[in-house]
Design a protein around this motif. Structure first.
Motif, mmCIF file in Angstrom:
data_model
loop_
_atom_site.group_PDB
_atom_site.id
_atom_site.type_symbol
_atom_site.label_atom_id
_atom_site.label_comp_id
_atom_site.label_asym_id
_atom_site.label_seq_id
_atom_site.Cartn_x
_atom_site.Cartn_y
_atom_site.Cartn_z
ATOM 1 N N UNK A 149 0.830 -1.173 0.127
ATOM 2 C CA UNK A 149 0.047 -0.039 -0.063
ATOM 3 C C UNK A 149 0.704 1.384 0.054
ATOM 4 N N UNK A 150 1.974 1.024 0.774
ATOM 5 C CA UNK A 150 2.817 2.320 0.962
ATOM 6 C C UNK A 150 3.450 2.455 -0.676
ATOM 7 N N UNK A 151 3.716 1.708 -1.410
ATOM 8 C CA UNK A 151 4.134 1.913 -2.788
ATOM 9 C C UNK A 151 3.604 2.375 -3.695
ATOM 10 N N UNK A 152 2.169 2.830 -3.179
ATOM 11 C CA UNK A 152 1.132 3.421 -4.026
ATOM 12 C C UNK A 152 1.134 3.322 -5.482
ATOM 13 N N UNK A 153 0.881 1.968 -5.703
ATOM 14 C CA UNK A 153 0.388 1.591 -7.266
ATOM 15 C C UNK A 153 1.633 1.423 -8.218
ATOM 16 N N UNK A 154 2.959 1.762 -7.598
ATOM 17 C CA UNK A 154 4.054 1.500 -8.298
ATOM 18 C C UNK A 154 4.431 0.186 -8.808
ATOM 19 N N UNK A 155 3.512 -1.008 -8.274
ATOM 20 C CA UNK A 155 3.896 -2.382 -8.803
ATOM 21 C C UNK A 155 2.404 -2.822 -9.319
ATOM 22 N N UNK A 156 1.559 -2.104 -9.942
ATOM 23 C CA UNK A 156 0.072 -2.243 -10.224
ATOM 24 C C UNK A 156 0.270 -2.443 -11.791
ATOM 25 N N UNK A 157 -0.107 -3.503 -12.515
ATOM 26 C CA UNK A 157 -0.161 -3.595 -13.736
ATOM 27 C C UNK A 157 0.959 -4.044 -14.585
ATOM 28 N N UNK A 158 1.018 -4.540 -16.027
ATOM 29 C CA UNK A 158 1.869 -4.863 -16.557
ATOM 30 C C UNK A 158 3.085 -4.021 -16.788
ATOM 31 N N UNK A 159 2.549 -2.853 -16.755
ATOM 32 C CA UNK A 159 3.693 -1.797 -17.393
ATOM 33 C C UNK A 159 4.178 -0.995 -16.195
ATOM 34 N N UNK A 160 4.002 -1.642 -14.914
ATOM 35 C CA UNK A 160 4.502 -0.687 -13.793
ATOM 36 C C UNK A 160 5.902 -0.541 -13.788
ATOM 37 N N UNK A 161 6.361 0.247 -12.836
ATOM 38 C CA UNK A 161 7.646 0.559 -12.806
ATOM 39 C C UNK A 161 8.514 -0.024 -11.908
ATOM 40 N N UNK A 162 7.793 -0.891 -11.030
ATOM 41 C CA UNK A 162 8.523 -1.992 -10.200
ATOM 42 C C UNK A 162 7.888 -3.267 -10.716
ATOM 43 N N UNK A 163 8.557 -3.988 -10.977
ATOM 44 C CA UNK A 163 8.152 -5.220 -11.617
ATOM 45 C C UNK A 163 8.124 -6.679 -10.438
ATOM 46 N N UNK A 164 9.142 -6.435 -9.778
ATOM 47 C CA UNK A 164 9.302 -7.721 -8.457
ATOM 48 C C UNK A 164 9.859 -7.007 -7.283
ATOM 49 N N UNK A 165 9.339 -7.445 -6.155
ATOM 50 C CA UNK A 165 10.057 -7.110 -5.001
ATOM 51 C C UNK A 165 9.990 -7.982 -3.928
ATOM 52 N N UNK A 166 10.986 -8.723 -3.775
ATOM 53 C CA UNK A 166 11.419 -9.668 -2.578
ATOM 54 C C UNK A 166 11.297 -8.847 -1.310
ATOM 55 N N UNK A 167 10.377 -9.489 -0.467
ATOM 56 C CA UNK A 167 9.909 -8.767 0.659
ATOM 57 C C UNK A 167 10.327 -9.413 1.841
ATOM 58 N N UNK A 168 10.852 -8.850 2.951
ATOM 59 C CA UNK A 168 11.043 -9.250 4.216
ATOM 60 C C UNK A 168 10.478 -8.217 5.150
ATOM 61 N N UNK A 169 9.574 -8.378 6.038
ATOM 62 C CA UNK A 169 8.802 -7.492 7.082
ATOM 63 C C UNK A 169 8.937 -8.173 8.369
ATOM 64 N N UNK A 170 9.067 -7.235 9.436
ATOM 65 C CA UNK A 170 9.101 -7.974 10.822
ATOM 66 C C UNK A 170 9.079 -6.706 11.818
ATOM 67 N N UNK A 171 8.502 -6.890 13.012
ATOM 68 C CA UNK A 171 8.637 -6.096 14.167
ATOM 69 C C UNK A 171 10.000 -5.880 14.609
ATOM 70 N N UNK A 172 10.487 -4.905 15.230
ATOM 71 C CA UNK A 172 11.936 -4.995 15.976
ATOM 72 C C UNK A 172 11.798 -5.965 17.134
#
Length: 77
Positions: free
Chosen positions: A54-77
């Motif tokens: 959601x924070x990426x605000x649509x930069x990964x949406x659709x076939x022609x998006x700016x950001x194609x793939x994001x390997x994501x690791x998330x956690x609390x400290x």
């Protein structure tokens, strides 16, 4: 148009100002990111990752998006 790692970090920093954020990738379309933030405490992994997308605000949406793939690791400290 390709996106840069620092641009991804800036987008994430808007939503997670106190997070530890690391973004890596050099080809402009494929990246990995680690986001460690207190707001993730009590969330499951899917909820955490949805918050990041959601924070990426649509930069990964659709076939022609700016950001194609994001390997994501998330956690609390």
């Amino acid at each position: 148009m390709p996106i840069q790692a620092n641009e991804i970090e800036d987008l994430l920093r808007e939503s997670f100002p106190n997070a530890q954020i690391t973004v890596e990738g050099a080809d402009g379309r494929h990246f990995s990111a680690e986001v460690v933030d207190e707001s993730f405490r009590g969330m499951n992994r899917v909820q955490q990752q949805r918050a990041v997308y959601a924070a990426l605000k649509g930069h990964m949406d659709g076939a022609h998006s700016e950001l194609h793939a994001l390997a994501l690791t998330t956690r609390a400290p």
